[in-house]
Design a protein around this motif. Structure first.
Motif, PDB file in Angstrom:
ATOM      1  N   VAL A   1       0.837  -1.201   0.000  1.00 53.36           N
ATOM      2  CA  VAL A   1       0.000   0.000   0.000  1.00 53.36           C
ATOM      3  C   VAL A   1       0.873   1.253   0.000  1.00 53.36           C
ATOM      4  O   VAL A   1       0.640   2.190  -0.767  1.00 53.36           O
ATOM      5  CB  VAL A   1      -0.963   0.004   1.215  1.00 53.36           C
ATOM      6  N   ASP A   2       1.897   1.249   0.843  1.00 52.04           N
ATOM      7  CA  ASP A   2       2.820   2.388   0.915  1.00 52.04           C
ATOM      8  C   ASP A   2       3.494   2.623  -0.437  1.00 52.04           C
ATOM      9  O   ASP A   2       3.640   3.769  -0.880  1.00 52.04           O
ATOM     10  CB  ASP A   2       3.882   2.166   1.992  1.00 52.04           C
ATOM     11  N   ALA A   3       3.920   1.553  -1.088  1.00 50.32           N
ATOM     12  CA  ALA A   3       4.579   1.680  -2.392  1.00 50.32           C
ATOM     13  C   ALA A   3       3.617   2.241  -3.437  1.00 50.32           C
ATOM     14  O   ALA A   3       4.017   3.066  -4.275  1.00 50.32           O
ATOM     15  CB  ALA A   3       5.126   0.327  -2.839  1.00 50.32           C
ATOM     16  N   ALA A   4       2.368   1.831  -3.393  1.00 54.92           N
ATOM     17  CA  ALA A   4       1.377   2.351  -4.343  1.00 54.92           C
ATOM     18  C   ALA A   4       1.144   3.842  -4.118  1.00 54.92           C
ATOM     19  O   ALA A   4       1.087   4.628  -5.075  1.00 54.92           O
ATOM     20  CB  ALA A   4       0.061   1.577  -4.216  1.00 54.92           C
ATOM     21  N   LEU A   5       1.032   4.240  -2.862  1.00 53.11           N
ATOM     22  CA  LEU A   5       0.834   5.658  -2.548  1.00 53.11           C
ATOM     23  C   LEU A   5       2.055   6.470  -2.962  1.00 53.11           C
ATOM     24  O   LEU A   5       1.931   7.519  -3.593  1.00 53.11           O
ATOM     25  CB  LEU A   5       0.553   5.841  -1.054  1.00 53.11           C
ATOM     26  N   ARG A   6       3.241   5.973  -2.628  1.00 43.89           N
ATOM     27  CA  ARG A   6       4.459   6.682  -3.003  1.00 43.89           C
ATOM     28  C   ARG A   6       4.561   6.789  -4.525  1.00 43.89           C
ATOM     29  O   ARG A   6       4.933   7.814  -5.074  1.00 43.89           O
ATOM     30  CB  ARG A   6       5.711   6.014  -2.452  1.00 43.89           C
ATOM     31  N   GLY A   7       4.198   5.720  -5.218  1.00 41.56           N
ATOM     32  CA  GLY A   7       4.230   5.734  -6.687  1.00 41.56           C
ATOM     33  C   GLY A   7       3.302   6.785  -7.267  1.00 41.56           C
ATOM     34  O   GLY A   7       3.651   7.482  -8.224  1.00 41.56           O
ATOM     35  N   ALA A   8       2.119   6.909  -6.675  1.00 47.50           N
ATOM     36  CA  ALA A   8       1.174   7.924  -7.143  1.00 47.50           C
ATOM     37  C   ALA A   8       1.736   9.324  -6.931  1.00 47.50           C
ATOM     38  O   ALA A   8       1.671  10.180  -7.824  1.00 47.50           O
ATOM     39  CB  ALA A   8      -0.173   7.768  -6.431  1.00 47.50           C
ATOM     40  N   LEU A   9       2.318   9.588  -5.760  1.00 56.83           N
ATOM     41  CA  LEU A   9       2.896  10.904  -5.470  1.00 56.83           C
ATOM     42  C   LEU A   9       4.154  11.150  -6.305  1.00 56.83           C
ATOM     43  O   LEU A   9       4.413  12.284  -6.712  1.00 56.83           O
ATOM     44  CB  LEU A   9       3.208  11.037  -3.978  1.00 56.83           C
ATOM     45  N   ALA A  10       4.906  10.104  -6.584  1.00 57.88           N
ATOM     46  CA  ALA A  10       6.114  10.239  -7.405  1.00 57.88           C
ATOM     47  C   ALA A  10       5.764  10.568  -8.854  1.00 57.88           C
ATOM     48  O   ALA A  10       6.590  11.121  -9.582  1.00 57.88           O
ATOM     49  CB  ALA A  10       6.951   8.968  -7.334  1.00 57.88           C
ATOM     50  N   GLY A  11       4.553  10.260  -9.254  1.00 55.12           N
ATOM     51  CA  GLY A  11       4.108  10.536 -10.618  1.00 55.12           C
ATOM     52  C   GLY A  11       3.697  11.976 -10.858  1.00 55.12           C
ATOM     53  O   GLY A  11       3.371  12.350 -11.987  1.00 55.12           O
ATOM     54  N   VAL A  12       3.705  12.785  -9.813  1.00 57.16           N
ATOM     55  CA  VAL A  12       3.351  14.205  -9.943  1.00 57.16           C
ATOM     56  C   VAL A  12       4.630  15.015  -9.754  1.00 57.16           C
ATOM     57  O   VAL A  12       5.245  14.973  -8.687  1.00 57.16           O
ATOM     58  CB  VAL A  12       2.299  14.625  -8.892  1.00 57.16           C
ATOM     59  N   THR A  13       5.027  15.748 -10.792  1.00 53.93           N
ATOM     60  CA  THR A  13       6.275  16.502 -10.726  1.00 53.93           C
ATOM     61  C   THR A  13       6.017  17.950 -10.314  1.00 53.93           C
ATOM     62  O   THR A  13       4.909  18.470 -10.437  1.00 53.93           O
ATOM     63  CB  THR A  13       6.995  16.509 -12.078  1.00 53.93           C
ATOM     64  N   LEU A  14       7.088  18.570  -9.872  1.00 55.15           N
ATOM     65  CA  LEU A  14       7.029  19.987  -9.515  1.00 55.15           C
ATOM     66  C   LEU A  14       6.653  20.824 -10.732  1.00 55.15           C
ATOM     67  O   LEU A  14       5.930  21.815 -10.603  1.00 55.15           O
ATOM     68  CB  LEU A  14       8.376  20.424  -8.925  1.00 55.15           C
ATOM     69  N   THR A  15       7.088  20.413 -11.908  1.00 54.68           N
ATOM     70  CA  THR A  15       6.710  21.113 -13.136  1.00 54.68           C
ATOM     71  C   THR A  15       5.184  21.136 -13.282  1.00 54.68           C
ATOM     72  O   THR A  15       4.595  22.170 -13.602  1.00 54.68           O
ATOM     73  CB  THR A  15       7.345  20.438 -14.372  1.00 54.68           C
ATOM     74  N   GLN A  16       4.551  20.002 -13.043  1.00 56.17           N
ATOM     75  CA  GLN A  16       3.088  19.930 -13.137  1.00 56.17           C
ATOM     76  C   GLN A  16       2.420  20.857 -12.131  1.00 56.17           C
ATOM     77  O   GLN A  16       1.403  21.484 -12.436  1.00 56.17           O
ATOM     78  CB  GLN A  16       2.604  18.494 -12.911  1.00 56.17           C
ATOM     79  N   LEU A  17       2.984  20.941 -10.939  1.00 53.65           N
ATOM     80  CA  LEU A  17       2.381  21.756  -9.888  1.00 53.65           C
ATOM     81  C   LEU A  17       2.526  23.252 -10.134  1.00 53.65           C
ATOM     82  O   LEU A  17       1.832  24.047  -9.500  1.00 53.65           O
ATOM     83  CB  LEU A  17       2.992  21.389  -8.525  1.00 53.65           C
TER      84      LEU A  17
END
Length: 150
Positions: A120-136
């Motif tokens: 579960v932790d890896a899935a959550l981290r993967g989701a957050l890792a998929g959002v870059t500062l450029t996107q934000l």
């Protein structure tokens, strides 16, 4: 799950830094903690504390001397939401027992869920890792309401 205030403020601070320094990070303009505080509305001591943590995590770099200030340590596209959250909060873990070395749960001995938390932790981290500062740092298109889903 909800981010802590400090993790939220770290994301806000990093997006402000990215806008000032350019999306490419290396080179680019410099920004001061005072400028970040002014832009974000956060108190200067809070920004200074965040800058310290973000620099220790290798996300910001402090440059001394004439023309000094803060800059992104690497390009915004190479900095993820997971990187920022972990810089402030430590490893992403949904349950206390999924943090290595913690044994403070009264259910630990008989818990059948504990072995699944790392996945579960890896899935959550993967989701957050998929959002870059450029996107934000991209502007939100007109008509898009924050928090609304399609």
């Amino acid at each position: 799950m909800r981010l802590s205030s400090m993790a939220d403020y770290a994301v806000v601070t990093m997006t402000a830094a990215a806008r000032h320094c350019g999306r490419h990070g290396a080179g680019g303009a410099r920004v001061s903690a005072q400028q970040l505080a002014d832009e974000t509305g956060l108190p200067v001591p809070t920004v200074q504390k965040l800058v310290s943590k973000l620099a220790a995590a290798g996300l910001l770099k402090s440059v001394r001397g004439l023309g000094g200030g803060l800059k992104l340590a690497r390009p915004a596209a190479a900095i993820s939401l997971a990187d920022i959250v972990e810089a402030v909060e430590g490893p992403i873990a949904m349950a206390p027992c999924s943090v290595h070395g913690r044994h403070d749960c009264t259910l630990e001995a008989d818990c059948t869920v504990r072995p699944h938390w790392p996945e579960v932790d890896a899935a959550l981290r993967g989701a957050l890792a998929g959002v870059t500062l450029t996107q934000l740092t991209r502007p939100v298109p007109a008509g898009v309401v924050a928090g609304a889903s399609a």
